[in-house]
Motif scaffolding. Structure first.
Motif, mmCIF file in Angstrom:
data_model
loop_
_atom_site.group_PDB
_atom_site.id
_atom_site.type_symbol
_atom_site.label_atom_id
_atom_site.label_comp_id
_atom_site.label_asym_id
_atom_site.label_seq_id
_atom_site.Cartn_x
_atom_site.Cartn_y
_atom_site.Cartn_z
ATOM 1 N N LYS A 172 46.561 11.512 36.863
ATOM 2 C CA LYS A 172 46.568 12.636 35.924
ATOM 3 C C LYS A 172 45.306 13.486 36.067
ATOM 4 C CE LYS A 172 48.189 12.273 31.627
ATOM 5 N NZ LYS A 172 48.334 11.650 30.270
ATOM 6 N N VAL A 173 44.252 12.876 36.599
ATOM 7 C CA VAL A 173 43.002 13.623 36.831
ATOM 8 C C VAL A 173 43.283 14.878 37.662
ATOM 9 C CG1 VAL A 173 40.755 13.543 37.991
ATOM 10 C CG2 VAL A 173 41.523 11.580 36.671
ATOM 11 N N LYS A 174 44.190 14.716 38.640
ATOM 12 C CA LYS A 174 44.486 15.834 39.542
ATOM 13 C C LYS A 174 45.061 17.035 38.807
ATOM 14 C CE LYS A 174 44.507 15.876 43.561
ATOM 15 N NZ LYS A 174 43.416 16.547 44.337
ATOM 16 N N ARG A 175 45.779 16.737 37.724
ATOM 17 C CA ARG A 175 46.414 17.844 36.978
ATOM 18 C C ARG A 175 45.386 18.705 36.255
ATOM 19 N NH1 ARG A 175 51.707 14.878 34.327
ATOM 20 N NH2 ARG A 175 52.228 13.670 36.184
ATOM 21 N N TYR A 176 44.219 18.143 36.035
ATOM 22 C CA TYR A 176 43.181 18.900 35.317
ATOM 23 C C TYR A 176 42.280 19.687 36.263
ATOM 24 C CZ TYR A 176 44.479 16.399 31.089
ATOM 25 O OH TYR A 176 45.165 15.922 30.014
ATOM 26 N N GLU A 177 42.499 19.541 37.548
ATOM 27 C CA GLU A 177 41.698 20.315 38.504
ATOM 28 C C GLU A 177 42.191 21.752 38.494
ATOM 29 O OE1 GLU A 177 41.813 18.447 42.331
ATOM 30 O OE2 GLU A 177 40.734 16.688 41.661
ATOM 31 N N GLN A 178 41.315 22.664 38.185
ATOM 32 C CA GLN A 178 41.709 24.072 38.054
ATOM 33 C C GLN A 178 40.843 24.952 38.938
ATOM 34 O OE1 GLN A 178 44.197 25.291 36.248
ATOM 35 N NE2 GLN A 178 44.788 23.344 35.293
ATOM 36 N N PRO A 179 41.448 25.975 39.559
ATOM 37 C CA PRO A 179 40.630 26.924 40.334
ATOM 38 C C PRO A 179 39.721 27.732 39.390
ATOM 39 C CG PRO A 179 42.883 27.720 40.166
ATOM 40 C CD PRO A 179 42.865 26.348 39.556
ATOM 41 N N PRO A 180 38.779 28.484 39.935
ATOM 42 C CA PRO A 180 37.864 29.257 39.072
ATOM 43 C C PRO A 180 38.633 30.139 38.077
ATOM 44 C CG PRO A 180 37.196 29.421 41.357
ATOM 45 C CD PRO A 180 38.475 28.690 41.362
ATOM 46 N N PHE A 201 45.468 36.991 42.351
ATOM 47 C CA PHE A 201 46.087 36.383 43.533
ATOM 48 C C PHE A 201 47.185 37.272 44.127
ATOM 49 C CE2 PHE A 201 49.143 33.747 45.760
ATOM 50 C CZ PHE A 201 48.334 32.996 46.582
ATOM 51 N N GLN A 218 52.938 31.345 42.229
ATOM 52 C CA GLN A 218 51.594 31.236 42.807
ATOM 53 C C GLN A 218 50.865 29.960 42.381
ATOM 54 O OE1 GLN A 218 49.656 34.866 41.560
ATOM 55 N NE2 GLN A 218 49.410 34.214 39.428
ATOM 56 N N LEU A 269 42.842 9.020 30.408
ATOM 57 C CA LEU A 269 41.659 9.102 31.257
ATOM 58 C C LEU A 269 40.431 8.532 30.553
ATOM 59 C CD1 LEU A 269 42.120 12.605 32.923
ATOM 60 C CD2 LEU A 269 42.780 10.363 33.777
ATOM 61 N N ASN A 275 37.978 21.682 42.963
ATOM 62 C CA ASN A 275 37.935 22.537 41.782
ATOM 63 C C ASN A 275 37.356 21.744 40.612
ATOM 64 O OD1 ASN A 275 39.061 24.816 42.955
ATOM 65 N ND2 ASN A 275 41.149 24.089 42.580
ATOM 66 N N ASP A 276 36.811 22.472 39.671
ATOM 67 C CA ASP A 276 36.283 21.807 38.463
ATOM 68 C C ASP A 276 37.435 21.287 37.612
ATOM 69 O OD1 ASP A 276 33.714 22.372 39.172
ATOM 70 O OD2 ASP A 276 33.643 24.265 38.064
ATOM 71 N N TYR A 293 41.256 33.222 38.638
ATOM 72 C CA TYR A 293 41.656 33.203 40.048
ATOM 73 C C TYR A 293 43.073 33.739 40.234
ATOM 74 C CZ TYR A 293 43.394 31.256 44.427
ATOM 75 O OH TYR A 293 43.985 31.105 45.645
ATOM 76 N N PHE A 294 43.988 33.316 39.366
ATOM 77 C CA PHE A 294 45.388 33.715 39.550
ATOM 78 C C PHE A 294 45.655 35.156 39.105
ATOM 79 C CE2 PHE A 294 46.032 29.032 39.447
ATOM 80 C CZ PHE A 294 46.522 28.915 40.732
#
Lengths: 215, 165
Positions: free
Chosen positions: B16-24, B31, A53, A134, A122-123, B27-28
């Motif tokens: 690498k910024v993208k890897r730190y984007e997390q859903p609320p 799911f 998932q 970063l 997303n945050d 959330y999982f």
């Protein structure tokens, strides 16, 4: 978001390395789960959903830059996979197969969405503030020292959305999710040369879009 | 063409910024429950007409998806179907006048009388499929009687028994 160990296991790479014995066990577990799910065992399919998932959601999210769309598409992908499970012959791993379903669904969705792109990001995880790469990017190396991580995130997503779907997919799978060229070629049903060339052009374009943050 | 990683090292760091984007948070956790609930709901509900058709004719789903993705193609297809319907209707109108003329002219027209005379003249004197001779119909073969308005009470029905003939 990616667990390299489980990723290797799901990728089904062949090796005699003793360290990969658990990986093979996981793969056999996976085929057992698939068989049971195909016979109608919903708890087995629930296990498969839990196993993939996060990666499926993440791929779709990075492609759409929209949490709500990613949520819907990820659910739809798992539902479609269950409905098509009888047609899954096991020629590839379940991992590759579910990825293909998710990628195709996402690309079809993006074709329809084309003119109403809307980001719902997303945050960032709080660990991002402590990532040395970063921190360096937003403080020392960029000409805009006041640029915060949130702004960087938005600019990066906007730049990714400017790429074509196939270019964005390659960058997402390789540079964000850490998949190998071989795995991406299997998922996209193309050869490795095509993956490499798409990755090169996608990075070139991104570099141009984000030049302010890279100098 | 160089695909060396060193050329894009800065970009890869930025990505690498993208890897730190997390859903609320959490959330999982729910799911898979949402997926399983939807699967159960789908299995309980009866499939719609389109779904049943798509199962019977798998190509239908592909064709519909193609039309959905390609508005121009869908437009051309629609125009084609309309063209077929219109041309079909036009051709059916071309055939109608002959039949219509016969029906419309029957009550008063002379053409109908000619047709009736033709039928009378060419009627076979031999027995028909039921073994009845043409003489039985001789009265009704008169064209003037065929299209004449019957007087009230002049029409009588006589039951016919074919058994034993």
């Amino acid at each position: 978001m990616i667990d390299p160990a489980s990723e290797k296991a799901a990728g089904g790479s062949e090796s005699n390395d003793p360290a990969e014995v658990p990986a093979k066990k996981t793969a056999s577990d996976e085929s057992d789960l698939v068989k049971r799910a195909r016979d109608g065992d919903m708890s087995a399919y629930d296990d498969l959903v839990r196993r993939y998932q996060e990666r499926i959601y993440a791929t779709i999210y990075h492609m759409t830059s929209n949490h709500e769309d990613a949520n819907d598409l990820a659910q739809d992908s798992f539902i479609k996979a269950f409905q098509a499970l009888k047609s899954f012959k096991g020629g590839s791993s379940f991992y590759t197969w579910i990825y293909r379903i998710a990628v195709n669904k996402t690309i079809n969705f993006l074709k329809q969405r084309k003119n109403r792109a809307h980001m719902s990001l997303n945050d960032l995880d709080f660990n991002a503030e402590h990532d040395p790469d970063l921190v360096a990017l937003i403080s020392d190396k960029t000409p805009r020292r006041d640029a915060g991580l949130a702004e960087l995130q938005e600019k990066l997503n906007a730049a990714l959305q400017k790429l074509s779907d196939s270019h964005r997919l390659v960058v997402t799978l390789h540079d964000v999710q850490g998949l190998s060229h071989e795995e991406i070629a299997k998922i996209m049903d193309c050869n490795i040369g095509t993956v490499r060339s798409r990755l090169f052009y996608a990075r070139q374009q991104l570099q141009a879009y984000l030049s302010d943050y890279l100098k | 063409m160089s695909t060396g990683t060193e050329d894009f090292e800065e970009l890869r760091k930025l990505l690498k910024v993208k890897r730190y984007e997390q859903p609320p948070p959490g959330y999982f956790n729910g799911f898979s429950v949402r997926v399983m609930t939807r699967l159960e709901r789908d299995s309980r509900s009866t499939p719609g007409l389109l779904d049943r058709l798509a199962r019977t004719f798998p190509w239908l789903k592909t064709a519909l998806r193609l039309l959905e993705q390609n508005p121009i193609g869908a437009g051309i297809f629609g125009v084609g179907v309309c063209g077929l319907v219109i041309s079909g209707a036009a051709f059916s109108q071309i055939d109608k006048p002959d039949e219509g003329a016969l029906v419309l002219s029957n009550p008063t027209g002379s053409e109908s009388v000619d047709v009736a005379r033709f039928l009378t003249a060419n009627s076979s004197p031999g027995p028909d499929a039921f073994g009845q001779s043409a003489a039985l119909f001789s009265a009704s073969n008169n064209a003037s009687l065929l299209f004449a308005t019957p007087e009230p009470g002049s029409l009588t029905a006589t039951p016919v028994n074919y058994i034993g003939r």
